[in-house]
Write a protein that holds these residues in place. Structure first.
Motif, mmCIF file in Angstrom:
data_model
loop_
_atom_site.group_PDB
_atom_site.id
_atom_site.type_symbol
_atom_site.label_atom_id
_atom_site.label_comp_id
_atom_site.label_asym_id
_atom_site.label_seq_id
_atom_site.Cartn_x
_atom_site.Cartn_y
_atom_site.Cartn_z
ATOM 1 N N ALA A 39 -1.794 -12.766 -4.163
ATOM 2 C CA ALA A 39 -2.438 -11.919 -3.147
ATOM 3 C C ALA A 39 -1.400 -11.092 -2.400
ATOM 4 C CB ALA A 39 -3.228 -12.783 -2.167
ATOM 5 N N GLN A 40 -0.272 -11.691 -2.109
ATOM 6 C CA GLN A 40 0.794 -10.964 -1.417
ATOM 7 C C GLN A 40 1.326 -9.824 -2.278
ATOM 8 O OE1 GLN A 40 4.187 -13.394 -0.518
ATOM 9 N NE2 GLN A 40 4.880 -12.038 1.123
ATOM 10 N N VAL A 41 1.509 -10.078 -3.566
ATOM 11 C CA VAL A 41 1.993 -9.044 -4.483
ATOM 12 C C VAL A 41 0.959 -7.926 -4.603
ATOM 13 C CG1 VAL A 41 2.597 -8.552 -6.886
ATOM 14 C CG2 VAL A 41 3.502 -10.590 -5.773
ATOM 15 N N LEU A 42 -0.309 -8.287 -4.647
ATOM 16 C CA LEU A 42 -1.355 -7.279 -4.756
ATOM 17 C C LEU A 42 -1.353 -6.355 -3.542
ATOM 18 C CD1 LEU A 42 -3.787 -6.157 -6.308
ATOM 19 C CD2 LEU A 42 -5.208 -7.768 -5.035
ATOM 20 N N TRP A 43 -1.288 -6.902 -2.347
ATOM 21 C CA TRP A 43 -1.267 -6.072 -1.139
ATOM 22 C C TRP A 43 0.010 -5.251 -1.045
ATOM 23 C CZ3 TRP A 43 -5.406 -4.653 1.055
ATOM 24 C CH2 TRP A 43 -6.524 -5.489 1.082
ATOM 25 N N LEU A 44 1.120 -5.828 -1.471
ATOM 26 C CA LEU A 44 2.384 -5.086 -1.489
ATOM 27 C C LEU A 44 2.311 -3.928 -2.483
ATOM 28 C CD1 LEU A 44 5.300 -5.102 -0.370
ATOM 29 C CD2 LEU A 44 5.922 -6.400 -2.412
ATOM 30 N N LEU A 45 1.714 -4.173 -3.625
ATOM 31 C CA LEU A 45 1.554 -3.129 -4.635
ATOM 32 C C LEU A 45 0.670 -1.996 -4.128
ATOM 33 C CD1 LEU A 45 2.075 -2.348 -7.640
ATOM 34 C CD2 LEU A 45 -0.087 -3.461 -8.134
ATOM 35 N N ILE A 46 -0.427 -2.330 -3.484
ATOM 36 C CA ILE A 46 -1.321 -1.307 -2.929
ATOM 37 C C ILE A 46 -0.607 -0.506 -1.840
ATOM 38 C CG2 ILE A 46 -3.417 -0.973 -1.554
ATOM 39 C CD1 ILE A 46 -4.623 -3.351 -3.120
ATOM 40 N N GLY A 47 0.084 -1.190 -0.950
ATOM 41 C CA GLY A 47 0.800 -0.514 0.127
ATOM 42 C C GLY A 47 1.904 0.401 -0.398
ATOM 43 N N CYS A 48 2.705 -0.106 -1.317
ATOM 44 C CA CYS A 48 3.777 0.722 -1.884
ATOM 45 C C CYS A 48 3.206 1.900 -2.670
ATOM 46 C CB CYS A 48 4.686 -0.121 -2.785
ATOM 47 S SG CYS A 48 5.789 -1.207 -1.876
ATOM 48 N N GLY A 49 2.092 1.692 -3.341
ATOM 49 C CA GLY A 49 1.459 2.787 -4.083
ATOM 50 C C GLY A 49 0.968 3.893 -3.172
ATOM 51 N N LEU A 50 0.360 3.520 -2.055
ATOM 52 C CA LEU A 50 -0.119 4.533 -1.108
ATOM 53 C C LEU A 50 1.043 5.285 -0.453
ATOM 54 C CD1 LEU A 50 -3.083 2.647 0.581
ATOM 55 C CD2 LEU A 50 -3.191 4.538 -1.041
ATOM 56 N N VAL A 51 2.087 4.558 -0.086
ATOM 57 C CA VAL A 51 3.256 5.222 0.499
ATOM 58 C C VAL A 51 3.919 6.124 -0.541
ATOM 59 C CG1 VAL A 51 5.534 4.845 1.518
ATOM 60 C CG2 VAL A 51 3.611 3.430 2.227
ATOM 61 N N GLN A 52 3.972 5.663 -1.778
ATOM 62 C CA GLN A 52 4.568 6.487 -2.825
ATOM 63 C C GLN A 52 3.742 7.753 -3.069
ATOM 64 O OE1 GLN A 52 5.017 4.972 -6.932
ATOM 65 N NE2 GLN A 52 7.197 5.306 -6.554
ATOM 66 N N LEU A 53 2.442 7.658 -2.944
ATOM 67 C CA LEU A 53 1.585 8.837 -3.050
ATOM 68 C C LEU A 53 1.952 9.860 -1.981
ATOM 69 C CD1 LEU A 53 -1.000 9.950 -4.529
ATOM 70 C CD2 LEU A 53 -2.267 8.995 -2.624
ATOM 71 N N LEU A 54 2.154 9.400 -0.763
ATOM 72 C CA LEU A 54 2.559 10.294 0.316
ATOM 73 C C LEU A 54 3.947 10.892 0.072
ATOM 74 C CD1 LEU A 54 1.303 8.244 3.395
ATOM 75 C CD2 LEU A 54 0.237 10.242 2.338
ATOM 76 N N VAL A 55 4.860 10.086 -0.450
ATOM 77 C CA VAL A 55 6.207 10.581 -0.772
ATOM 78 C C VAL A 55 6.129 11.676 -1.821
ATOM 79 C CG1 VAL A 55 8.411 9.949 -1.859
ATOM 80 C CG2 VAL A 55 7.446 8.506 -0.072
ATOM 81 N N HIS A 56 5.331 11.476 -2.847
ATOM 82 C CA HIS A 56 5.192 12.493 -3.891
ATOM 83 C C HIS A 56 4.568 13.772 -3.340
ATOM 84 C CE1 HIS A 56 6.501 10.472 -7.581
ATOM 85 N NE2 HIS A 56 6.099 9.367 -6.979
ATOM 86 N N PHE A 57 3.542 13.623 -2.508
ATOM 87 C CA PHE A 57 2.935 14.815 -1.898
ATOM 88 C C PHE A 57 3.955 15.589 -1.084
ATOM 89 C CE2 PHE A 57 -1.845 13.575 -1.673
ATOM 90 C CZ PHE A 57 -1.994 14.007 -2.969
ATOM 91 N N ARG A 58 4.730 14.890 -0.263
ATOM 92 C CA ARG A 58 5.643 15.572 0.654
ATOM 93 C C ARG A 58 6.908 16.077 -0.045
ATOM 94 N NH1 ARG A 58 7.679 18.794 2.981
ATOM 95 N NH2 ARG A 58 8.819 18.639 4.918
#
Length: 102
Positions: A39-58
């Motif tokens: 569960a911890q890995v899943l939430w970490l993966l979701i969080g890092c994925g969303l932040v990475q999406l923002l990094v790619h956009f910017r």
């Protein structure tokens, strides 16, 4: 002279974006390698994925909240909405068909 500044600024933005993207990709891999709870890995993966999406956009697409780039952001968000509706609708229909055939 202005072109050199723009090139240096763009290069710096790309390098920062690359470093952040690499870090945001390595963190979930490290969590899995360290055998963290699922569960911890899943939430970490979701969080890092969303932040990475923002990094790619910017950093790579140069999309921010300025007035000039807002139309591009709205186009991207509308496209994502259409794709989500199409994929979600397809999965819903296929799941419903599968449930009725079994």
């Amino acid at each position: 002279m202005n072109e050199k500044h723009d090139f240096a600024s763009d290069l710096r933005t790309y390098l920062v974006g690359f470093a952040l993207a690499a870090l945001l990709s390595a963190v979930p891999f490290a969590a899995v390698a360290l055998h963290r709870p699922r569960a911890q890995v899943l939430w970490l993966l979701i969080g890092c994925g969303l932040v990475q999406l923002l990094v790619h956009f910017r950093c790579f697409l140069h999309i921010d909240l300025s007035e000039q780039k807002r139309d591009d952001l709205q186009l991207i968000l509308f496209s994502v909405m259409i794709v989500v509706l199409m994929v979600g609708g397809t999965l819903w229909i296929m799941g419903n068909a599968h449930r009725h055939m079994m």
